[in-house]
Design a protein around this motif. Structure first.
Motif, mmCIF file in Angstrom:
data_model
loop_
_atom_site.group_PDB
_atom_site.id
_atom_site.type_symbol
_atom_site.label_atom_id
_atom_site.label_comp_id
_atom_site.label_asym_id
_atom_site.label_seq_id
_atom_site.Cartn_x
_atom_site.Cartn_y
_atom_site.Cartn_z
ATOM 1 N N TYR A 180 5.472 6.274 -16.401
ATOM 2 C CA TYR A 180 6.760 6.976 -16.433
ATOM 3 C C TYR A 180 7.240 7.152 -17.876
ATOM 4 O O TYR A 180 7.749 8.210 -18.248
ATOM 5 C CB TYR A 180 7.806 6.196 -15.631
ATOM 6 C CG TYR A 180 7.631 6.246 -14.141
ATOM 7 C CD1 TYR A 180 8.041 7.347 -13.404
ATOM 8 C CD2 TYR A 180 7.063 5.174 -13.467
ATOM 9 C CE1 TYR A 180 7.887 7.379 -12.030
ATOM 10 C CE2 TYR A 180 6.900 5.197 -12.083
ATOM 11 C CZ TYR A 180 7.318 6.302 -11.372
ATOM 12 O OH TYR A 180 7.162 6.338 -10.006
ATOM 13 N N TYR A 181 7.093 6.091 -18.664
ATOM 14 C CA TYR A 181 7.523 6.143 -20.070
ATOM 15 C C TYR A 181 6.755 7.220 -20.829
ATOM 16 O O TYR A 181 7.338 8.044 -21.540
ATOM 17 C CB TYR A 181 7.306 4.775 -20.710
ATOM 18 C CG TYR A 181 7.660 4.720 -22.175
ATOM 19 C CD1 TYR A 181 8.953 4.449 -22.585
ATOM 20 C CD2 TYR A 181 6.702 4.942 -23.147
ATOM 21 C CE1 TYR A 181 9.296 4.397 -23.926
ATOM 22 C CE2 TYR A 181 7.021 4.897 -24.494
ATOM 23 C CZ TYR A 181 8.315 4.622 -24.875
ATOM 24 O OH TYR A 181 8.638 4.583 -26.212
ATOM 25 N N ASN A 182 5.419 7.215 -20.675
ATOM 26 C CA ASN A 182 4.610 8.209 -21.373
ATOM 27 C C ASN A 182 4.926 9.624 -20.909
ATOM 28 O O ASN A 182 4.971 10.565 -21.710
ATOM 29 C CB ASN A 182 3.126 7.913 -21.175
ATOM 30 C CG ASN A 182 2.655 6.709 -21.964
ATOM 31 O OD1 ASN A 182 3.351 6.226 -22.844
ATOM 32 N ND2 ASN A 182 1.467 6.216 -21.648
ATOM 33 N N ARG A 183 5.147 9.782 -19.605
ATOM 34 C CA ARG A 183 5.469 11.125 -19.089
ATOM 35 C C ARG A 183 6.818 11.591 -19.619
ATOM 36 O O ARG A 183 7.004 12.787 -19.921
ATOM 37 C CB ARG A 183 5.452 11.124 -17.564
ATOM 38 C CG ARG A 183 5.508 12.535 -16.969
ATOM 39 C CD ARG A 183 5.281 12.532 -15.468
ATOM 40 N NE ARG A 183 6.381 11.896 -14.751
ATOM 41 C CZ ARG A 183 6.446 11.812 -13.417
ATOM 42 N NH1 ARG A 183 5.465 12.300 -12.666
ATOM 43 N NH2 ARG A 183 7.471 11.225 -12.837
ATOM 44 N N ALA A 184 7.751 10.657 -19.783
ATOM 45 C CA ALA A 184 9.051 11.009 -20.354
ATOM 46 C C ALA A 184 8.886 11.571 -21.764
ATOM 47 O O ALA A 184 9.528 12.564 -22.131
ATOM 48 C CB ALA A 184 9.960 9.778 -20.386
ATOM 49 N N THR A 205 6.946 6.267 -28.929
ATOM 50 C CA THR A 205 5.722 5.499 -29.013
ATOM 51 C C THR A 205 5.044 5.488 -27.656
ATOM 52 O O THR A 205 5.629 5.068 -26.665
ATOM 53 C CB THR A 205 6.014 4.036 -29.424
ATOM 54 O OG1 THR A 205 6.771 4.042 -30.630
ATOM 55 C CG2 THR A 205 4.716 3.272 -29.624
ATOM 56 N N LEU A 206 3.810 5.964 -27.613
ATOM 57 C CA LEU A 206 3.072 5.951 -26.360
ATOM 58 C C LEU A 206 2.572 4.548 -26.060
ATOM 59 O O LEU A 206 2.152 3.811 -26.951
ATOM 60 C CB LEU A 206 1.867 6.894 -26.440
ATOM 61 C CG LEU A 206 2.190 8.387 -26.465
ATOM 62 C CD1 LEU A 206 0.928 9.161 -26.791
ATOM 63 C CD2 LEU A 206 2.751 8.830 -25.128
ATOM 64 N N TYR A 240 12.676 8.152 -18.132
ATOM 65 C CA TYR A 240 13.114 6.957 -18.859
ATOM 66 C C TYR A 240 13.932 6.046 -17.942
ATOM 67 O O TYR A 240 13.811 4.818 -17.996
ATOM 68 C CB TYR A 240 13.934 7.340 -20.083
ATOM 69 C CG TYR A 240 13.106 7.859 -21.245
ATOM 70 C CD1 TYR A 240 12.005 7.142 -21.713
ATOM 71 C CD2 TYR A 240 13.434 9.058 -21.876
ATOM 72 C CE1 TYR A 240 11.237 7.616 -22.768
ATOM 73 C CE2 TYR A 240 12.675 9.538 -22.929
ATOM 74 C CZ TYR A 240 11.582 8.819 -23.375
ATOM 75 O OH TYR A 240 10.825 9.286 -24.418
ATOM 76 N N THR A 241 14.723 6.663 -17.080
ATOM 77 C CA THR A 241 15.517 5.881 -16.130
ATOM 78 C C THR A 241 14.607 5.152 -15.150
ATOM 79 O O THR A 241 14.835 3.970 -14.827
ATOM 80 C CB THR A 241 16.502 6.792 -15.386
ATOM 81 O OG1 THR A 241 17.364 7.438 -16.342
ATOM 82 C CG2 THR A 241 17.354 6.001 -14.409
ATOM 83 N N ASP A 254 -2.185 13.880 -15.962
ATOM 84 C CA ASP A 254 -2.766 12.538 -15.843
ATOM 85 C C ASP A 254 -1.707 11.496 -15.489
ATOM 86 O O ASP A 254 -1.955 10.589 -14.686
ATOM 87 C CB ASP A 254 -3.459 12.150 -17.155
ATOM 88 C CG ASP A 254 -4.959 12.447 -17.117
ATOM 89 O OD1 ASP A 254 -5.514 12.603 -16.025
ATOM 90 O OD2 ASP A 254 -5.570 12.528 -18.199
ATOM 91 N N TYR A 255 -0.527 11.603 -16.092
ATOM 92 C CA TYR A 255 0.537 10.651 -15.752
ATOM 93 C C TYR A 255 0.948 10.802 -14.291
ATOM 94 O O TYR A 255 1.213 9.802 -13.604
ATOM 95 C CB TYR A 255 1.754 10.849 -16.664
ATOM 96 C CG TYR A 255 1.459 10.687 -18.134
ATOM 97 C CD1 TYR A 255 0.564 9.737 -18.598
ATOM 98 C CD2 TYR A 255 2.103 11.499 -19.080
ATOM 99 C CE1 TYR A 255 0.304 9.598 -19.963
ATOM 100 C CE2 TYR A 255 1.853 11.364 -20.432
ATOM 101 C CZ TYR A 255 0.952 10.416 -20.876
ATOM 102 O OH TYR A 255 0.700 10.287 -22.210
ATOM 103 N N ASP A 256 1.013 12.045 -13.817
ATOM 104 C CA ASP A 256 1.327 12.273 -12.402
ATOM 105 C C ASP A 256 0.337 11.529 -11.512
ATOM 106 O O ASP A 256 0.719 10.894 -10.511
ATOM 107 C CB ASP A 256 1.266 13.765 -12.073
ATOM 108 C CG ASP A 256 2.430 14.564 -12.651
ATOM 109 O OD1 ASP A 256 3.424 13.946 -13.080
ATOM 110 O OD2 ASP A 256 2.323 15.802 -12.672
#
Length: 284
Positions: A104-108, A13-14, A124-125, A89-91
């Motif tokens: 971080y969650y979305n990039r994972a 889930t994003l 995720y960590t 974009d997440y970067d």
């Protein structure tokens, strides 16, 4: 007895960030950037991805240092399966705001979709280091670890998800699968028992517990569970398939073939099932 049918539930889930304050870059531009950002979230909620991207593009043009706008545009790119753009974009969001856990969650998730499981686990960590209450991050990291055969670690992650969200059905199911694949059959049975206590009509839980009983050398109990699954859900091809395999191994060949035909009609892969069935019939 050879058994090849099981399932694993995934949860991805994003996170979209809603109406948060954008960094100021001059009163006029900041106000305009905020307006375009808000409109982008409205389009996103409506599933109008291209319009959302246009609004986030303009918001970022007006305020390039808005981490939330980068994060949300990345989430829209991910919805369009443009994962490399999403990661870019997440970067950028993380560069601007290193403690933005949702980025971080979305990039994972994006790394996982691209098969970059190691990087996904790292993100995720990082998410959990910043937000230890994110049950979905535990679940998703457990899912990837399961896929990598890291069953102990996967079971631990699903367990942490359960602590945060008690009676999470998918987490209990997946932890049971992880325990079983790690050879911890008793613990797997406990999880499947819990699922059936929550929902006595959960056909999948009966199937998975039946598979576990068979692995424990308890074929009669396995057959009983597969039969119960069929009574709850007569369309469960997996229940018929697994009962067929146990019956074949026990020498009840005609009953096994009848179950196999029912399973095939319900969508179970014919070649895989018949090949395994014949191996079980000839096991002696």
């Amino acid at each position: 007895m050879k058994n090849v049918f099981e399932r694993l539930v995934g949860l991805f889930t994003l996170f979209l960030i809603g109406l948060l304050a954008l960094a100021a870059c001059g009163a006029s531009d900041s106000d305009k950037a905020a307006e375009r950002y808000v409109q982008g979230t409205v389009y996103t909620a409506a599933g109008q991805w291209q319009n959302a991207i246009k609004e986030f593009d303009e918001s970022i043009r007006l305020n390039p240092e808005a981490a939330d706008a980068h994060n949300n545009r990345g989430a829209v790119y991910a919805e369009l399966d443009q994962f490399q753009k999403a990661i870019g974009d997440y970067d950028e969001a993380i560069r601007i705001e290193p403690d933005l856990s949702n980025a971080y969650y979305n990039r994972a998730i994006a790394y996982g979709d691209l098969g970059g499981f190691g990087k996904a686990i790292e993100d995720y960590t990082a998410t959990l280091r910043l937000d230890a209450s994110n049950a979905d991050a535990y679940f998703n990291r457990g899912y990837i670890r399961y896929q990598l055969g890291q069953y102990k670690l996967a079971a631990s992650d699903f367990g942490d998800a359960i602590i945060l969200v008690p009676n999470d059905v998918e987490a209990y199911l997946n932890r049971g699968l992880a325990y079983r694949n790690d050879g911890q059959y008793d613990l797997a049975v406990v999880d499947f028992d819990h699922l059936l206590a929550l929902n006595p009509k959960d056909a999948a839980a009966y199937v998975e517990r039946g598979i576990t009983y068979d692995a424990m050398g308890l074929p009669d109990w396995a057959i009983e569970d597969f039969t119960q699954a069929i009574s709850v859900d007569p369309t469960s091809g997996l229940a018929y398939a697994n009962r067929a395999l146990v019956l074949a191994f026990a020498g009840a060949v005609e009953e096994a073939r009848a179950d196999a035909e029912r399973a095939i009609k319900l969508g179970v892969d014919r070649e895989t099932l018949i090949t395994t069935l014949e191996l079980n019939i000839r096991h002696e």
